[in-house]
Each structure stands twice: as structure tokens, then as C-alpha cells.
Scaffold this motif. Structure first.
Motif, PDB file in Angstrom:
ATOM      1  N   PRO A  55       1.184  -1.518   0.327  1.00  0.00           N
ATOM      2  CA  PRO A  55      -0.405  -0.244   0.086  1.00  0.00           C
ATOM      3  C   PRO A  55       1.306   1.357   0.504  1.00  0.00           C
ATOM      4  N   ARG A  56       0.248   2.359  -0.546  1.00  0.00           N
ATOM      5  CA  ARG A  56       1.159   3.564  -0.993  1.00  0.00           C
ATOM      6  C   ARG A  56      -0.307   4.637  -0.653  1.00  0.00           C
ATOM      7  N   PRO A  57       0.830   5.590   0.217  1.00  0.00           N
ATOM      8  CA  PRO A  57      -0.512   6.620   1.154  1.00  0.00           C
ATOM      9  C   PRO A  57      -0.433   8.005  -0.718  1.00  0.00           C
ATOM     10  N   ALA A  58      -0.013   7.134  -1.491  1.00  0.00           N
ATOM     11  CA  ALA A  58      -0.106   8.523  -2.979  1.00  0.00           C
ATOM     12  C   ALA A  58      -1.389   8.012  -3.521  1.00  0.00           C
ATOM     13  N   ILE A  59      -2.036   5.918  -2.762  1.00  0.00           N
ATOM     14  CA  ILE A  59      -4.271   6.211  -3.171  1.00  0.00           C
ATOM     15  C   ILE A  59      -4.536   7.187  -2.956  1.00  0.00           C
ATOM     16  N   ALA A  60      -4.466   7.403  -1.508  1.00  0.00           N
ATOM     17  CA  ALA A  60      -5.267   8.145  -0.843  1.00  0.00           C
ATOM     18  C   ALA A  60      -5.412   9.583  -1.573  1.00  0.00           C
ATOM     19  N   VAL A  61      -4.363  10.026  -1.630  1.00  0.00           N
ATOM     20  CA  VAL A  61      -4.406  11.550  -2.219  1.00  0.00           C
ATOM     21  C   VAL A  61      -4.416  11.440  -4.400  1.00  0.00           C
ATOM     22  N   GLY A  62      -4.378  10.579  -4.618  1.00  0.00           N
ATOM     23  CA  GLY A  62      -4.530  10.633  -6.163  1.00  0.00           C
ATOM     24  C   GLY A  62      -6.197  10.274  -6.014  1.00  0.00           C
ATOM     25  N   ALA A 114      -7.573  22.933  -9.168  1.00  0.00           N
ATOM     26  CA  ALA A 114      -7.054  22.003  -7.378  1.00  0.00           C
ATOM     27  C   ALA A 114      -7.593  20.970  -7.407  1.00  0.00           C
ATOM     28  N   GLY A 115      -8.197  19.989  -8.830  1.00  0.00           N
ATOM     29  CA  GLY A 115      -7.532  18.629  -8.868  1.00  0.00           C
ATOM     30  C   GLY A 115      -5.845  17.745  -9.576  1.00  0.00           C
ATOM     31  N   LEU A 116      -6.194  19.080 -10.648  1.00  0.00           N
ATOM     32  CA  LEU A 116      -4.406  18.994 -10.727  1.00  0.00           C
ATOM     33  C   LEU A 116      -3.305  19.589  -9.590  1.00  0.00           C
ATOM     34  N   THR A 117      -3.706  20.365  -9.311  1.00  0.00           N
ATOM     35  CA  THR A 117      -2.456  20.504  -7.615  1.00  0.00           C
ATOM     36  C   THR A 117      -2.597  19.131  -7.375  1.00  0.00           C
ATOM     37  N   VAL A 118      -3.608  19.228  -6.553  1.00  0.00           N
ATOM     38  CA  VAL A 118      -3.473  17.776  -5.439  1.00  0.00           C
ATOM     39  C   VAL A 118      -2.966  16.753  -5.998  1.00  0.00           C
ATOM     40  N   ALA A 119      -2.724  16.086  -7.401  1.00  0.00           N
ATOM     41  CA  ALA A 119      -2.239  15.196  -8.659  1.00  0.00           C
ATOM     42  C   ALA A 119      -0.821  15.203  -8.298  1.00  0.00           C
ATOM     43  N   ALA A 120      -0.724  16.655  -8.777  1.00  0.00           N
ATOM     44  CA  ALA A 120       0.843  16.952  -8.532  1.00  0.00           C
ATOM     45  C   ALA A 120       1.699  16.324  -7.615  1.00  0.00           C
ATOM     46  N   ALA A 121       1.319  15.776  -7.031  1.00  0.00           N
ATOM     47  CA  ALA A 121       1.504  15.708  -5.352  1.00  0.00           C
ATOM     48  C   ALA A 121       1.975  14.388  -5.399  1.00  0.00           C
ATOM     49  N   VAL A 122       1.024  13.808  -6.344  1.00  0.00           N
ATOM     50  CA  VAL A 122       2.154  12.211  -7.131  1.00  0.00           C
ATOM     51  C   VAL A 122       3.020  12.033  -7.674  1.00  0.00           C
ATOM     52  N   SER A 123       2.604  12.205  -9.028  1.00  0.00           N
ATOM     53  CA  SER A 123       2.950  12.343 -10.176  1.00  0.00           C
ATOM     54  C   SER A 123       2.800  13.572 -11.062  1.00  0.00           C
ATOM     55  N   ALA A 168      -5.657   5.398 -13.441  1.00  0.00           N
ATOM     56  CA  ALA A 168      -5.211   6.881 -12.615  1.00  0.00           C
ATOM     57  C   ALA A 168      -5.055   5.659 -11.320  1.00  0.00           C
ATOM     58  N   GLY A 169      -6.536   4.821 -10.975  1.00  0.00           N
ATOM     59  CA  GLY A 169      -6.031   4.233  -9.397  1.00  0.00           C
ATOM     60  C   GLY A 169      -5.426   3.042  -9.400  1.00  0.00           C
ATOM     61  N   ALA A 170      -4.278   2.217 -10.804  1.00  0.00           N
ATOM     62  CA  ALA A 170      -3.580   0.983 -10.911  1.00  0.00           C
ATOM     63  C   ALA A 170      -1.900   2.257 -10.240  1.00  0.00           C
ATOM     64  N   LEU A 171      -2.040   3.382 -11.198  1.00  0.00           N
ATOM     65  CA  LEU A 171      -0.992   3.889 -11.077  1.00  0.00           C
ATOM     66  C   LEU A 171      -0.417   4.423  -9.841  1.00  0.00           C
ATOM     67  N   CYS A 172      -1.538   4.947  -9.141  1.00  0.00           N
ATOM     68  CA  CYS A 172      -0.941   5.533  -7.855  1.00  0.00           C
ATOM     69  C   CYS A 172      -1.382   4.156  -6.643  1.00  0.00           C
ATOM     70  N   ALA A 173      -0.747   3.026  -7.296  1.00  0.00           N
ATOM     71  CA  ALA A 173      -1.208   1.696  -6.189  1.00  0.00           C
ATOM     72  C   ALA A 173       0.113   1.350  -6.698  1.00  0.00           C
ATOM     73  N   GLY A 174       0.769   1.567  -7.398  1.00  0.00           N
ATOM     74  CA  GLY A 174       2.604   1.075  -8.211  1.00  0.00           C
ATOM     75  C   GLY A 174       1.744   0.158  -9.099  1.00  0.00           C
ATOM     76  N   GLY A 175       0.536  -0.414  -9.685  1.00  0.00           N
ATOM     77  CA  GLY A 175       0.721  -1.519 -10.592  1.00  0.00           C
ATOM     78  C   GLY A 175       1.525  -1.353 -11.683  1.00  0.00           C
TER      79      GLY A 175
END
Length: 305
Positions: A55-62, A114-123, A168-175
Motif C-alpha cells: 500500500p502507498r499513501p499516494a492512493i488516498a491523495v490520488g 485544485a484537482g491538478l494541484t493535488v495530482a501533482a503531489a503524486v506524480s 489513475a488508480g493503478a498508477l497511484c497503487a504502483g500496479g
């Protein structure tokens, strides 16, 4: 001061500032649709985690970023559909005059940023996927030749929006690109095409006013219903066949979709789904319920693992 009406004959009750405006904009963006987008995102992440990815914190942020982006997309759709929504008897805030298109537009811009700004915190890649989702939503509702006007174009846009969400979901989980991680999103994205056409059954009047070429308008309602039943059965049957060698989680989901397709085909061809708008929306409700059940079945398996 209240804003002037944008559509002749309407009476908007002000732009509404603050939390009330956000609440009205969320209602306009259809919370039940926002939930299914989050379920798609979460299911893709769960499938990746079931493959052994930590699990990665990026999932919730994404997920938060994707929620803001899809909220913006569907708010823009509500702005674009105000004439059709009124003709179809929709009770959403813009059509009722509770929220002005100008206020909704400002909120949509804020949500997108706001959505793109939060997404930038992930990747950066999630930012690209999010920008693609925004662009696709704009092309669907507002482009020079809105994709929503032609059934084939609308269906392609719906499928792509689903695939972007799963990605997007798979990316945030590192799938990793394993077979079941691709099969479930691909088949459920095709299932979204079923929903894209069943929704048109309740919107014929408004679609005609807007100049859309939907399936019921092009083929006539009886033929369109038969095509919808055939498409639903084909997608669901193909899912079951292709999932035969997949993990039990994906196989179960495929059989649940097939069950939903059988019920949908029966309802869409039955007299019970003709008549007033409420009855005409039954096929779309069954499509949505099938989506919910298929995704929740995966998430329950993940929760129990």
C-alpha cells in the motif's frame, strides 16, 4: 445582487457563495456518478494490491485529486445540458434555477485547478492523466462539435473516461500490467458503453431539442432497445469467456456483470420500461447497479484478503 438569467425564461436564485454553492455544484455533478468513479479508481488500486504491491499513501491523495477532477467534468456537463435537462424534466440545481451557469463555471475552474494541484503531489503522470480527463470532459460537453451529440462519439468518450480512471488508480497503487489488471478495467469500460446508450431512453425529448443523434432517435425506440440488449449481452458474455483463467475475484465480477446484463436485457425489452421518465430510466439504473455490484465485489475480496 442576483445574476441575470442566462437562459430565456429562467430565474436563477442567485450565484450563491461559499459552502452552499459547492453543495449545489456537487448535486449538479450527480453524487451517484462521482461514487462510481471513486469505486473504479479504488478497484484498480485494489487489484494492484491483490497482486502483492505494498500500500502507498499516494492512493488516498490520488483518489482525492480524481474526485475533484471528475466533479469538475460533470459540473461542466450540467452547464452544457441545461436546455435538455429542462426539457427532460431533470431536477438538478442548474435546470431548476438554484445555481447559475456563471457560478457553476467558476466552481468548475476552481475544482479543476485544485484537482491538478493535488495530482501533482503524486506524480507528473497523474497530472497528465487528470488533464486528459478534463480535456475529454470538455470535448464531450463543450467542444466545437460536442461528442455527446453523436452516440458513437459519446460512447467512445465514456469508455476512455473509464479507462483513464482505472489507469489513475493503478498508477497511484504502483500496479504492474498483469493480465487481470488489464481485463477487468477493459471489460468494465466496455460495460460503460452500455450505460451510455441506455441513458438515452429517458432523454429523447431533450436530445431532439439539442440536435443529438442518439440511438433511439436514429433507429427508433424499438430497434434501439433491441440493440441495447444485444450489446449488454455481448459485453457481459465476452467478459465471462475472457475471465475464465483469471483470479476468482475477476471471475466473480464477470458473472455478476452477466447477471446484470440478463436483467437489463429483459427490462429494456419489456413494456415496464416504457412510459414516463421514471420508468424509462430503469435500464440505466440496472446498468449502474451492475457497475456498483461488480466493483464492490472486488473491494470486498480485497478487504477480506
Amino acid at each position: 445582487m442576483p445574476e441575470k438569467p442566462v437562459v430565456a425564461g429562467s430565474a436563477y436564485r442567485g450565484a450563491w457563495a461559499g459552502p452552499r454553492a459547492l453543495w449545489l455544484s456537487l448535486r449538479e455533478a450527480r453524487p451517484q456518478v462521482q461514487v462510481i468513479f471513486l469505486l473504479r479508481f479504488a478497484t484498480a488500486a485494489a487489484l494492484a494490491l491483490l497482486s502483492g504491491v505494498p500500500p502507498r499513501p499516494a492512493i488516498a491523495v490520488g483518489a482525492a485529486a480524481w474526485f475533484l477532477l471528475t466533479w469538475a467534468v460533470y459540473l461542466v456537463n450540467g452547464i452544457a445540458d441545461v436546455v435538455e435537462d429542462r426539457a427532460n424534466g431533470a431536477r438538478r440545481p442548474i435546470a431548476r434555477g438554484d445555481l447559475s451557469p456563471a457560478a457553476a463555471t467558476r466552481i468548475a475552474w476552481g475544482l479543476a485547478v485544485a484537482g491538478l494541484t493535488v495530482a501533482a503531489a503524486v506524480s507528473p503522470l497523474l497530472v497528465l492523466l487528470g488533464a486528459g480527463q478534463l480535456l475529454l470532459g470538455w470535448a464531450y460537453s463543450m467542444g466545437p462539435a460536442p461528442l455527446k451529440r453523436v452516440t458513437v462519439h459519446a460512447v467512445v468518450a465514456v469508455v476512455l473516461a473509464g479507462l483513464l480512471t482505472y489507469a489513475a488508480g493503478a498508477l497511484c497503487a504502483g500496479g504492474r500490467p498483469e493480465e487481470h489488471l488489464l481485463l477487468f478495467p477493459a471489460m468494465m469500460a466496455l460495460w460503460m458503453a452500455v450505460g451510455g446508450v441506455t441513458k438515452d431512453l429517458s432523454d429523447v425529448r431533450g436530445d431532439r431539442l439539442a440536435g443529438r443523434r442518439t440511438l433511439p432517435i436514429l433507429l427508433g425506440e424499438r430497434r434501439a432497445r433491441r440493440v441495447m440488449a444485444l450489446v449488454a449481452g455481448t459485453v457481459a458474455g465476452g467478459f465471462v469467456v475472457l475471465a475464465a483463467d483469471s483470479p476468482p475475484t475477476v471471475r466473480l465480477a464477470s458473472w455478476l456483470v452477466l447477471l446484470g446484463a440478463v436483467v437489463l436485457a429483459w427490462v429494456v425489452c419489456a413494456p415496464a420500461s416504457r412510459g414516463d421518465v421514471f420508468r424509462r430510466r430503469w435500464p440505466y439504473r440496472i446498468f449502474m447497479a451492475t457497475q456498483y455490484i461488480a466493483h464492490i465485489s472486488v473491494l470486498l475480496k480485497f478487504a477480506s484478503a
